[in-house]
Each structure stands twice: as C-alpha cells, then as structure tokens.
Design a protein around this motif. Sequence first.
Motif, short mmCIF file in Angstrom:
data_model
loop_
_atom_site.label_atom_id
_atom_site.label_comp_id
_atom_site.label_asym_id
_atom_site.label_seq_id
_atom_site.Cartn_x
_atom_site.Cartn_y
_atom_site.Cartn_z
N ALA A 171 0.83 -1.20 0.00
CA ALA A 171 0.00 0.00 0.00
C ALA A 171 0.86 1.25 0.00
N SER A 172 0.28 2.36 -0.49
CA SER A 172 1.01 3.62 -0.61
C SER A 172 0.14 4.75 -0.09
N LEU A 173 0.76 5.72 0.58
CA LEU A 173 0.10 6.95 1.00
C LEU A 173 0.88 8.11 0.41
N ARG A 174 0.17 9.00 -0.31
CA ARG A 174 0.79 10.13 -1.00
C ARG A 174 1.91 9.71 -1.94
N GLY A 175 1.77 8.54 -2.55
CA GLY A 175 2.70 8.08 -3.55
C GLY A 175 4.02 7.58 -3.02
N LEU A 176 4.20 7.53 -1.72
CA LEU A 176 5.45 7.05 -1.14
C LEU A 176 5.37 5.54 -0.91
N GLY A 177 6.43 4.94 -0.38
CA GLY A 177 6.54 3.51 -0.31
C GLY A 177 5.71 2.88 0.79
N PRO A 178 5.48 1.55 0.71
CA PRO A 178 4.73 0.84 1.74
C PRO A 178 5.37 0.94 3.12
N ASP A 179 6.69 1.14 3.18
CA ASP A 179 7.37 1.23 4.47
C ASP A 179 7.53 2.67 4.95
N ALA A 736 20.61 -0.72 -0.86
CA ALA A 736 21.57 0.38 -0.72
C ALA A 736 20.85 1.71 -0.69
N ASN A 737 21.40 2.67 0.06
CA ASN A 737 20.92 4.07 -0.01
C ASN A 737 21.42 4.66 -1.31
N ALA A 738 20.52 4.83 -2.28
CA ALA A 738 20.99 5.14 -3.63
C ALA A 738 20.44 6.42 -4.23
N ILE A 739 19.30 6.92 -3.76
CA ILE A 739 18.68 8.05 -4.46
C ILE A 739 18.08 9.04 -3.47
N ASN A 740 17.80 10.22 -3.99
CA ASN A 740 16.97 11.21 -3.32
C ASN A 740 15.69 11.38 -4.14
N SER A 741 14.60 11.72 -3.49
CA SER A 741 13.35 11.89 -4.22
C SER A 741 12.57 13.06 -3.67
N GLU A 742 11.67 13.58 -4.49
CA GLU A 742 10.75 14.64 -4.07
C GLU A 742 9.34 14.26 -4.47
N GLY A 770 -0.58 13.67 -6.98
CA GLY A 770 0.74 13.60 -6.37
C GLY A 770 1.78 13.20 -7.39
N TYR A 771 2.94 13.78 -7.27
CA TYR A 771 4.00 13.57 -8.26
C TYR A 771 5.30 13.25 -7.52
N THR A 772 5.80 12.04 -7.71
CA THR A 772 7.08 11.64 -7.11
C THR A 772 8.12 11.48 -8.21
N GLN A 773 9.31 11.98 -7.96
CA GLN A 773 10.38 11.81 -8.93
C GLN A 773 11.73 11.74 -8.22
N ARG A 774 12.62 11.00 -8.84
CA ARG A 774 13.98 10.99 -8.34
C ARG A 774 14.64 12.31 -8.68
N VAL A 775 15.44 12.84 -7.77
CA VAL A 775 16.17 14.08 -8.02
C VAL A 775 17.66 13.82 -7.80
N GLY A 776 18.47 14.42 -8.64
CA GLY A 776 19.90 14.24 -8.51
C GLY A 776 20.36 12.93 -9.10
N ALA A 777 21.64 12.69 -9.01
CA ALA A 777 22.25 11.50 -9.59
C ALA A 777 22.07 10.29 -8.68
N ILE A 798 10.59 3.67 -12.65
CA ILE A 798 9.16 3.68 -12.97
C ILE A 798 8.34 3.13 -11.82
N TYR A 799 8.85 2.09 -11.14
CA TYR A 799 8.16 1.60 -9.95
C TYR A 799 8.00 2.71 -8.92
N LEU A 800 9.02 3.54 -8.79
CA LEU A 800 8.99 4.64 -7.83
C LEU A 800 8.03 5.74 -8.25
N GLU A 801 8.04 6.08 -9.54
CA GLU A 801 7.37 7.29 -10.01
C GLU A 801 6.01 7.07 -10.67
#
Length: 915
Positions: A171-179, A736-742, A770-777, A798-801
């Motif tokens: 499940a997702s709330l505001r487009g963020l992850g189940p956790d 791994a801690n790999a990305i930043n998102s907004e 709601g719009y989620t996207q990866r930001v930065g490298a 795409i799974y994220l966004e």
Amino acid sequence: MLRPFNHLLFFVLLFIVVVQGYGQTITGTVTDGKSALAGATVQIEHTNKGGYTNAQGKFSLDVIPGTYTVLISYVGFVAQRKPVTVTAGQTATIDVALVASITMNELVVLGSRNLPRTQTETPVPVDVIDIKRITSDAPQVSINQILNYVAPSFSSGTQTVADGTDHVDPASLRGLGPDQVLVLVNGKRRYNTALVNVNGSFGRGAVGTDMNAIPTAAIDRIEILRDGAAAQYGSDAIAGVINIILKSSVNRLNVNVTTGANVTSQADNNMDGQTVQTGVNYGIPVGSHGGYINFGGSYDFRNYTNRSGPWVGAIYRTYPGAVDKTDSFLVANKITRNDIRMRAGQSKIRSSQLFVNASFPLENNAEVYLFGGIGYRNGEAGGVYRLPSDSRNILDIYPIGFLPEIHSDIYDRSLAAGIRGNVGEWKVDFSNTYGRNEFDFSVANSLNASMGKASPTSFTCGGLIFMQNTTNLDFSRRLGVFDVAFGAEHRFEQYQIVAGAANSYTDYGRATKIGTDANGNPILIPDPKGSVNTVFGPDGTARAGGAQVFPGFRPENAITATRSAIAGYVDVEANFTKEFLLGAALRFENYNDFGSTLNGKITSRYKLSEKTALRASASTGFRAPSLHQRFYSSTSTLFVDGVPYEVGTFTNDSRPAQLLGIPTLKPEKSKSVSAGFTSTFGKFSLTVDGYFTRINDRIVYTDQFSGSNADTASAVDKEIYQLLSLANANRAAFFANAINSETKGIDVVFTYGTRLGAGSFRADLSGTYGYTQRVGAVMASEKLKGKENIYFSRASRIYLERTVPREKINVTLSYTIRRFNVFLRSVHFGSVEEATNDPNFYQTYSAKVVTDAAVGYKLTKAFKVSVGANNVFDVYPDLVANPNNTTNNQFRYSRRATQFGYNGRFLFARLELSL
C-alpha cells in the motif's frame, strides 16, 4: 525472545495509578436514541480533560466547581455541545442522544497527543473512515481495497506472479513507499510483515504492514493522518499515519456475510474469483463499572482469477527424442495450445482472524486495557508456465509442461496491554505491544530439474519471521494555555530467515547417487565433476537446480538478527488566542545498530472565522532501514566451467557488498511541508491541502551486478567480475541508499449532506494529485561508477514514479429512505506506466473510471440484504500493446502497474444481522 513481553505482566502488577479527586463530578449517558454508545468521546471544551463512555454508554468526569461546555462525539453521529454548571460537592448529570450524521466531522485524536478535534479544526489533514457504514454499502471487504476506493492519497493493488507479494497487498500513501507509512492499532504501533518485496511489483525493496490481517468486523473506524509525523510517532511515518480503532460495543451481535464473483467476459466460462467473507462481532460487558470484552472475527475465501491468454508461439523446442513423445501425448489426450497457459490474476486465499478489544475499569477512572489477535492465511499463486521442452522440465513428470505454484502459510499474533489513568493532574498511559508475523513458503506442482525423474513435485522452502515488542510510557496534561505531552519508548525487533528442505534449494547439477532413502528415492549430492550416476538434461548439460518458481532458503541464508531502539519525545500545543493554535514536537531516537536521530515538527492553525481556518505544518523525519533490508538474502549455486558460484541477493554487509563498495545502510531522512484550509458552510464541508516531501538516501533494491571476463568487456565489467570472484559470487543484488526523491501534490475533500424528501442524502468528493520523482544522480559506490542503470534501473525508477496513479478522484453518492438505501460511486484512476528496462516495451496505460453500485433493504429492524457490483461496466486497463512479442500472450494486462487490477466486474450479495 519474549522477555520484554513477560516484563509487562510484572510492571502491570506493580504499576499504581494515584488519582486526585476534586469532589465534583459530571456524569451522564450517551445513546443513539435507542441503545448505549460505548466508546463515545466526551471532552470538556478548551481543556485536556475528557474520556470515553463505557460499555453502558456512561461516563464520569471529576472537575472543580465552575461552568463548562461538554463536547460529545461518536463516529457517524453529529457532535453535540452541552453547557453545564457544577457547584461544590455536587454531581451534574447530562444524558445525550446523538443523531446520525449526514456529513463526517467527528473528533479525531491522530496528529495530536492532546485534545481531540474535529476534522476541520485539526492543524494537519486527518480522514475518518466509518468502516461499519462502508462495509454495509460498498463491494470491498478487505481493508486495503476499502481504503483504495475511499481515502484520498491511498493506493493499493493486488499483485500477480510476484512470489509472496501475491498474498500481501503493498500500500502507498501520498505516492510514497509501503514502508513510509506507519500503522497503529488503538494508537499503538503495529508490526511489519516478515515479507520484503523483492519481485517485480510496486514497493519493490520495501517492507509494509499487512492491514488485511485485521478483520473488518473488529474495526470501528480508521483515522488517516496525511502528513509527515515521524517527530511524533517515530520511524516509518514519513508519508503519514493510519490508526485503526477497534470496536468496543457490548450486548450487540453483528453478523455480515458477503459473497460474490467476477462475472465478466474475460473470465473462463464468464465467471471466476468466487469470494465469501463472514464477519462476526460481539461484545460482553464485564463488571458493573463499564468494562467490556469485544470479539471480532472473520473467515475469508477468495478464489483465483485468470486473465492470461492461450500461449502464442512455439510450445516446445527440439530436444533429442522429446518432440515425438510430446506430440503423441498431446494428440492422444486431445490437448491443444489453449491448455498450456499460465495464471495471471489474483491469487487464491483462505484466511481467518480473531481479534479482541477489552477494558477493565479500576477505581478513580483508571483502566487496564488489552487488545490483539491471531490470524492465519493460506495463499496459492501461480508462477510462469514451464513449457514441455523447457530445460527446467522433466518430460517423464510433466509431458505438457507445468504451472508451478507458490503456497504461503502466514501466521499473525499480536497482543497489547496497558494501564492508564491520572496521576495528579497528569494523564498517564503505560503499555506493551507485541506482534509477530511468520511467512512460510512451499511450492507445489513443481520439480527440481537437476534431480531428473527422481524429483518430487512439492517442496518445503523455508520462511521468514519478524517479531516486534514496543513498550511505551506517555504523560499529558494542560498547563495554562499549553497542552503538554511527553513520553518514552523502547522497541525490540527480531528478524529470522528459516532454511527450507535441502531438495528445495540444492542444484545437484552433475550429481552423484550415494544411496536411496526409506521410500526408495535416490539420495543425490552435488558433484561438479560428474560420475556414472550423473544427472544430465536431454541436451547433455546439467539441468537447473532448486525448486522451480521459488528455490528454498539455504542454510547459508538462515539468520537471526535483532535490534533495539529507545526514544523520547515532547509534544506541546497552545491556543494563544481563540483563533491561533501553534504546536511543536521533538523526538529523539537511538538505535543500537546505526546511532541516533533527532526530528522535529511545527504545526499551526488560524481561524479566519468559526467556519474557516488556515493550517500548515513543517517537519523533519526519518525511516530506519528495516532488519529485513539489512539481513535478507536469497542465494543459489551456479556452476560455471565446473566451478560453483553464488548468485542472488546478498546482505548489505556481506563480502560481495564490501568488495563492491556498497555502503552500510543508514536511515532515510525527510523534510516535509504542507499547507491548506478548511471550511464548513451550511451543509458543505471542504478541506484543501498541498504538500511537499523530500527524502534523502532512499533505500533501493538494486538489479544484479555480474561483470564479465571476456576480452571485449569494459574495464568496469572486468573489475566487477574479478571482485565478485574473490567472494566466490557470480551475480549479486543488494539493498543500498541510492537516491533522493521529491513528492509534491494536493488533496481535496468535499462533503455535502442534507435531508432530501423523507430520506437523507450525502455526497462525498475526494481528489488527489501527487507527483514523485527521483532528483539528482544515483549515488553509486565508487567501484560501480558507470553502472547506475543497475544500481537504480529504469524499471526501478518507474516503480517509484509511475506504477501508482498520480491522480485519483472519488465521487460517492448515497441516499437512505426508510428501509431502502442506494449507494453509487465512481473512481477515476489516473494513468500508469509499464516498469521495464527495455524502452522498446515501454507503455503508458490510460486513465480509467470504475463505478460501483449497491442497493440495500432492511427486511426487518435486525436483518438487511444488499446487492450490487464493483466495476459495474466491466472496465479493464489497456491491453499490453504487443503481448505476443513480449510475453507470448500470457500477460495480456500489465502485472507491473498498480492501477485498479484487471479482474473485471464483481457482483456481490450481502446479508447483515444486527441483534
């Protein structure tokens, strides 16, 4: 392992609540005009004094002499304010009969440790979902699906061919992850499932909470806080908090039986997915002071659906001696290509749950309480069909190939107990909450091809276990204009991987027979060099090892890992004027495995008038990496030139991870702001809230790194190959801690209710974008620079966004007149995209509108019958554009996008008994 839980019993026995009485009392009874309402909120306005009615609907509040306004509220009813004057040494009595509400504006406690407030007066957005009303009118019967069609910003979908995720809806709330959403039950932290989603589905790499393990028959209402709240409630609350409030009614038997099926042209014989759910709730009064024990349970059966097409293309390849045998078998048994197909749709599930919610009053308004439950779920899901001549098949066992099945046995146990009351002017709550989820895997209708004709067809594959024990001590009171709360928490967690049977994971490859077991089956051991007893495939090569569709966990994967965390918080709110409220929260947490974190939150609300207010919040937050993400591993052996190598998922601190420079997992950190306004005008109620959340160091589940030693390979590929070889590995994936998102978006909730003719009409409109996207490298390790497309792939992005709709609009109309009620709802689900690494197979699936309808009739005061449908017009998502080229027609609809499913029209009938 249960030591913290045993300590609770000791503390409960020793904990003494001292109550300072005032000598004056306000008492009363709250009813619905016919019977008592247990659990109604009774609050002295503009103070921190209040409580709840007992099983007989009675309440009692000790006060000093004076004049007060008492606010009484209950979900589904219009709140009432009653003025009362109390003189020294006297008792004032208030008896209130609440009237059923047409609009929803109940008191909520979520989002504040202090005063309950109405939905339009809270400084942050909170939805209240009346589960009793929804389960009486709507087709959906599980919590995730109910919320998916009702709550703004909430998304959940049934997965297919995704291993264990087929049996637990992420499940997702505001487009963020189940956790990144925290789930509470009666205000206490609910444990996560033991399953981590590592297959191709939304929430890949995340660990969620299985709300479907709680029977709807036990639930009174659900509060959803749509705002970052880690500073108030701790880890996981980046997107918000879902608080499930259990029923407390007594002397009332409620039985709800719902049955139905998918009646659609896309199903075999035009019908499948038969469903039956039986829910029962009954409460027993305890003692003469309002104690109660409420029981809620359910039994669910859901049959599978299948929307795959008949196999298109070659059914078999040319193996020596295989074609004639397969052809003759097909002809002799009149088997066609239509008989060789897989299963794409919802899994088959049987489940039962029993929950209890109890309160035992003590003297001076104190109480001992407990709640919890047990549950069992058996799931059956199909994998990808193995064709007759597939190297993973044994023709002597499966002449026409086989459809392997993943079976799950899921066990849930939970118990919370505590004591609360007053110590002088302070409200005190001491509690302990224990929860355990066990997820056992088995495989049926399968084989271990490396064992040849000796292979069994079913396997025990091991499992996952997660346990969490949380102890809380909370204080709150009013100090002048300030409502103050503070407290402490200790949390202990344990994660286990249990190995399966040897034949479920072993690649016997070229194996040697060393004897036979008691049943006459050969006993094989791996032998890379082979022998006269070697098991080979028909083309002369060793066959694939391990149970097909889900190789078992190996002894090398088995682990028992633990973690403990301590936290302290302070939460202060103040009404500086009648119009202006300001709140602040601060929380410190320390984990024994990665250190400390400090987070804060500020909230405010300004009333422009009695009916309109502005509200805003800003907060920092965090999510601790789960034990699952730190210690999950699932590996198998691959023989390369006779040399065994390990492939699969390795732990974050494993030798392959260290050699490739994968950093140790650290917490995700967030910053959130939200702002909006609320208004009630006449019979209308409106809330509008915009939000922005930035999450740094998001944890992802990588694709597999492999490398190459070929002369033409790049320098990076050669280095990866050499580094993995040092760890005796060939392909490896990690967390791994790999990305930043907004994430940014807006939620709108609009409600209108009125008397219409001789009945009541209500309209609800909710919308979210709601719009989620990866930001930065991508933050790849130094040794994996240039491999960002594996570290965080196109499919993972795409799974994220884009696999969850960015926009969702819900319009619900209901009308009740005498014994009839009519329910009509349309939900617009926005477009989603195919999560794929191949741009040639990328596809956008257009937005769709799904309509539900139901009609109910009360045959008697106690007996009601309803009929209706989910997806009345049999709407399906867009077809996969090129199913023949991409999936041989087996997946006609995308299995990687979470829109609204592809089961088609569902017709249902429901019987309700209330005594």
